[in-house]
Design an enzyme around this catalytic site. Structure first.
Site, PDB file in Angstrom:
ATOM      1  N   CYS A 155       0.828  -1.205   0.000  1.00 57.90           N
ATOM      2  CA  CYS A 155       0.000   0.000   0.000  1.00 57.90           C
ATOM      3  C   CYS A 155       0.870   1.267   0.000  1.00 57.90           C
ATOM      4  O   CYS A 155       1.400   1.621  -1.050  1.00 57.90           O
ATOM      5  CB  CYS A 155      -0.980  -0.043   1.168  1.00 57.90           C
ATOM      6  SG  CYS A 155      -2.443   0.947   0.861  1.00 57.90           S
ATOM      7  N   HIS A 163      -3.518  -5.174   0.793  1.00 54.54           N
ATOM      8  CA  HIS A 163      -2.903  -5.707   2.023  1.00 54.54           C
ATOM      9  C   HIS A 163      -2.960  -7.233   2.038  1.00 54.54           C
ATOM     10  O   HIS A 163      -3.872  -7.817   2.638  1.00 54.54           O
ATOM     11  CB  HIS A 163      -3.627  -5.140   3.247  1.00 54.54           C
ATOM     12  CG  HIS A 163      -3.390  -3.691   3.452  1.00 54.54           C
ATOM     13  ND1 HIS A 163      -2.316  -3.205   4.174  1.00 54.54           N
ATOM     14  CD2 HIS A 163      -4.062  -2.606   3.006  1.00 54.54           C
ATOM     15  CE1 HIS A 163      -2.348  -1.888   4.169  1.00 54.54           C
ATOM     16  NE2 HIS A 163      -3.393  -1.494   3.476  1.00 54.54           N
ATOM     17  N   GLU A 215      -1.297  -9.235   3.700  1.00 50.31           N
ATOM     18  CA  GLU A 215      -1.046  -9.815   5.028  1.00 50.31           C
ATOM     19  C   GLU A 215      -2.324 -10.302   5.711  1.00 50.31           C
ATOM     20  O   GLU A 215      -2.281 -11.195   6.544  1.00 50.31           O
ATOM     21  CB  GLU A 215      -0.317  -8.811   5.933  1.00 50.31           C
ATOM     22  CG  GLU A 215      -1.102  -7.570   6.363  1.00 50.31           C
ATOM     23  CD  GLU A 215      -0.995  -6.400   5.381  1.00 50.31           C
ATOM     24  OE1 GLU A 215      -0.737  -6.648   4.182  1.00 50.31           O
ATOM     25  OE2 GLU A 215      -1.182  -5.247   5.811  1.00 50.31           O
TER      26      GLU A 215
HETATM   27  N1  GLN Z   1      -2.105   6.632   2.916  1.00 53.43           N
HETATM   28  C1  GLN Z   1      -2.247   5.880   1.733  1.00 53.43           C
HETATM   29  C2  GLN Z   1      -3.640   6.003   1.134  1.00 53.43           C
HETATM   30  O1  GLN Z   1      -4.555   6.417   1.798  1.00 53.43           O
HETATM   31  C3  GLN Z   1      -1.921   4.422   1.958  1.00 53.43           C
HETATM   32  C4  GLN Z   1      -2.839   3.742   2.883  1.00 53.43           C
HETATM   33  C5  GLN Z   1      -2.293   2.435   3.383  1.00 53.43           C
HETATM   34  O2  GLN Z   1      -1.098   2.218   3.337  1.00 53.43           O
HETATM   35  N2  GLN Z   1      -3.142   1.575   3.904  1.00 53.43           N
HETATM   36  O3  GLN Z   1      -3.831   5.705  -0.019  1.00 53.43           O
END
Ligand code: GLN
Length: 547
Positions: free
Chosen positions: A381, A507, A509
């Site tokens: 992300c 994600h 994970e």
């Molecule tokens: N801050 C970034 C977004 O809002 C990444 C979010 C994250 O890593 N879960 O896109």
């Protein structure tokens, strides 16, 4: 007929109620029963999505896009069941529902009160997870008995048992039995008091799970049984485990606690089969190689902030017969000391999800270090955003390339706000959340890693790769190897001329399981091991040698 198991905690917090609930779920599942978990959190936030990791640790995202308590991660990892938004309620969410009903006039002029309205709402919430085929609901109440904010939940449970029938509900109280070193003995008094508090509310526990540093002998168990009015076979010892939390269900199985619970609830099941589980624990304990992975985040001191990543790395380690040692690196330290020094000797580098500007330049330096030195890199992300920014600045020469999250006036907004996010005003529950599919490009590394054409992964973000830059990145060797099926959103980037460099917008994970490790983590650890010359000999854990 669905049966209900309620898990409360007493004496102190952090006793491992979540792991206890998850372990019991696994044992029941291994007997052939279908289980769903639920967690109640007594705080007033509607969900943990707006809380920072110091307050709450990781926010666990479900397939259906709920931002939930990290205990749901344990439930999924232990039982393999998929949780949903009804598996986590906070007081805030309960009150929110009631206040909405009140404004609609649903209470027909009545006074709205904690008893009976809040308690009724809680009872309804418990029933909301019941679905066809479910045999048992395991419901964990956050907080500690005696807290003011837990009271409506406990009152609701008392009522719920009355409604559902005594034989359909089973109460487990997780408590602390401290060992006083000076006195050389364990003390049962805190447990007696805690059970006393429960009984005042009208709840009589059916089982006590006693967290302890030493074995509880028969005398201690009988004493607890006698003073707390719980059968002796239902006084369970929960010693600190030596190697991994995944040993807990094996310890519980040795005490046959699933049988005690099933007998009380009149549940029938097959013979317990924990073979794959035991094998997993053996793999963790017996790992002969070791690899060190750096997690470069904002919160190096907070282990819970990246809980599922730690777990997924452990699963991946076991799959590679290796122990994964995690080096928690504060991104800001890299800004001060440089990547070379702070990241010296690691097999692989992972930049996890994140928000905001603090530590960002350190994360970008970590990416650069991985890219230039052929060190396996895994960006999750925000970690993918960092990879895109780094490539933009240092390979494409896009000066000041950035994400508009941190710099709204950058000349090169290589990561920018998604179109649908531009109208969003509220912070809570408004990100792009939950499971979405992605198509994997033929011939790419991710296609090989997953071994399939389409995947589905869980998301939690507002910003995305800016499509205006697609061509320039592709031409310079950053492959956009995962794209949403409508072609609009870059889900995965990887580097053509690098042994293992992947950034994902989602994600992964959240979907790794001990006996079904996530392929991205498995292959990242494999590549990191290779980068450490097939891994160093693991320093065998002290507890291991005794086995
Ligand atoms: N801050 C970034 C977004 O809002 C990444 C979010 C994250 O890593 N879960 O896109």
């Amino acid at each position: 007929m669905v049966k209900f198991i309620f898990i409360t905690g007493g004496v102190v917090s952090s006793l491992g109620k979540g792991i206890t609930a998850a372990s019991i779920g696994l044992l029941l599942k291994s007997r052939g029963l279908s289980v769903i978990h639920q967690k109640f959190d007594p705080y007033l936030n509607v969900d943990p999505g707006t809380m920072n990791p110091y307050q709450h640790g990781e926010v666990y995202v479900t397939d259906d896009g709920a931002e939930t308590d990290l205990d749901l991660g344990h439930y999924e990892r232990f039982t393999g069941a998929i949780t949903n938004r009804n598996c986590n309620y906070t007081s805030g969410r309960i009150y929110d529902a009631i206040i909405k009903k009140e404004r609609r006039g649903d209470y027909l002029g009545g006074t709205v009160q904690v008893v009976p309205h809040v308690t009724a709402e809680i009872c309804d919430s418990i029933r909301s997870v019941v679905a066809p085929g479910i045999d048992v609901v395991i419901c964990e109440i956050g907080g500690t008995v005696g807290d003011i904010e837990s009271l409506p939940f406990l009152e609701a449970l008392r009522l719920f048992r009355l409604q559902e029938g005594r034989n359909n509900c089973f109460f487990i109280h997780v408590t602390l039995v401290p060992f006083l070193h000076k006195a050389g003995e364990v003390k049962t008094k805190p447990t007696q008091h805690s059970v006393g508090r429960l009984r005042e509310i009208g709840i009589i526990p059916d089982m006590l799970v006693c967290r302890t540093e030493v074995h509880l002998d028969k005398d201690v168990r009988s004493k607890i049984s006698l003073f707390c009015n719980v059968d002796e076979e239902a006084v369970v010892e929960a010693m600190d485990v030596a190697n991994t939390i995944y040993e807990v269900p094996l310890e519980f199985a040795a005490q046959d606690i699933d049988t005690v619970i099933m007998d009380a609830l009149g549940l029938r099941g097959g013979r317990r089969n924990l073979r794959p589980w035991r094998e997993y624990v053996d793999h963790v304990v017996g790992a002969e190689k070791e690899v060190e992975i750096a997690i470069v985040g904002k919160y190096s001191e907070l282990l819970d902030a990246y809980k599922s990543i730690h777990e997924a790395l452990q699963h991946a380690g076991a799959a590679n017969s290796a122990r994964v040692k995690i080096r928690s690196v504060a991104a800001e330290e890299i800004e001060q000391k440089g990547a070379k020094q702070v990241l010296a000797g690691v097999g692989g580098i992972l930049v996890p999800g994140g928000f905001g500007v603090r530590g960002v330049e350190g994360k970008i330096l970590a990416v650069k270090h991985a890219r230039e030195n052929n060190i396996p890199y895994f960006g999750i992300c925000y970690g993918m955003h960092m990879a895109v920014i780094e490539f933009g600045r240092n390979v494409l020469g896009l000066e000041g390339a950035d994400t508009t999250e941190n710099n709204s006036s950058t000349k090169h907004p290589v990561i920018h706000l998604m179109e649908e996010q531009k109208r969003v005003m509220n912070l809570g529950g408004t990100m792009r959340l939950g499971a979405f599919p992605a198509d994997l490009r033929k011939g790419s590394l991710v296609r090989k890693v997953y071994g399939k054409e389409q995947i589905s992964e869980r998301h939690r973000h507002r910003y995305e790769f800016n499509n205006d830059y697609r061509e320039r990145y592709e031409d310079a060797g950053m492959v956009l190897s995962g794209i949403s099926p409508n072609g609009m959103l870059v889900e995965i980037v990887e580097l053509r001329n690098h042994p293992w460099f992947i950034g994902v917008q989602f994600h992964p994970e959240f979907k790794s399981r001990p006996i079904d490790p996530h392929p991205l983590f498995r292959e990242f650890v494999a590549a990191s091991l290779k980068n450490t010359k097939e891994g160093t000999e693991a320093h065998r854990h002290k507890g291991t040698e005794e086995k």
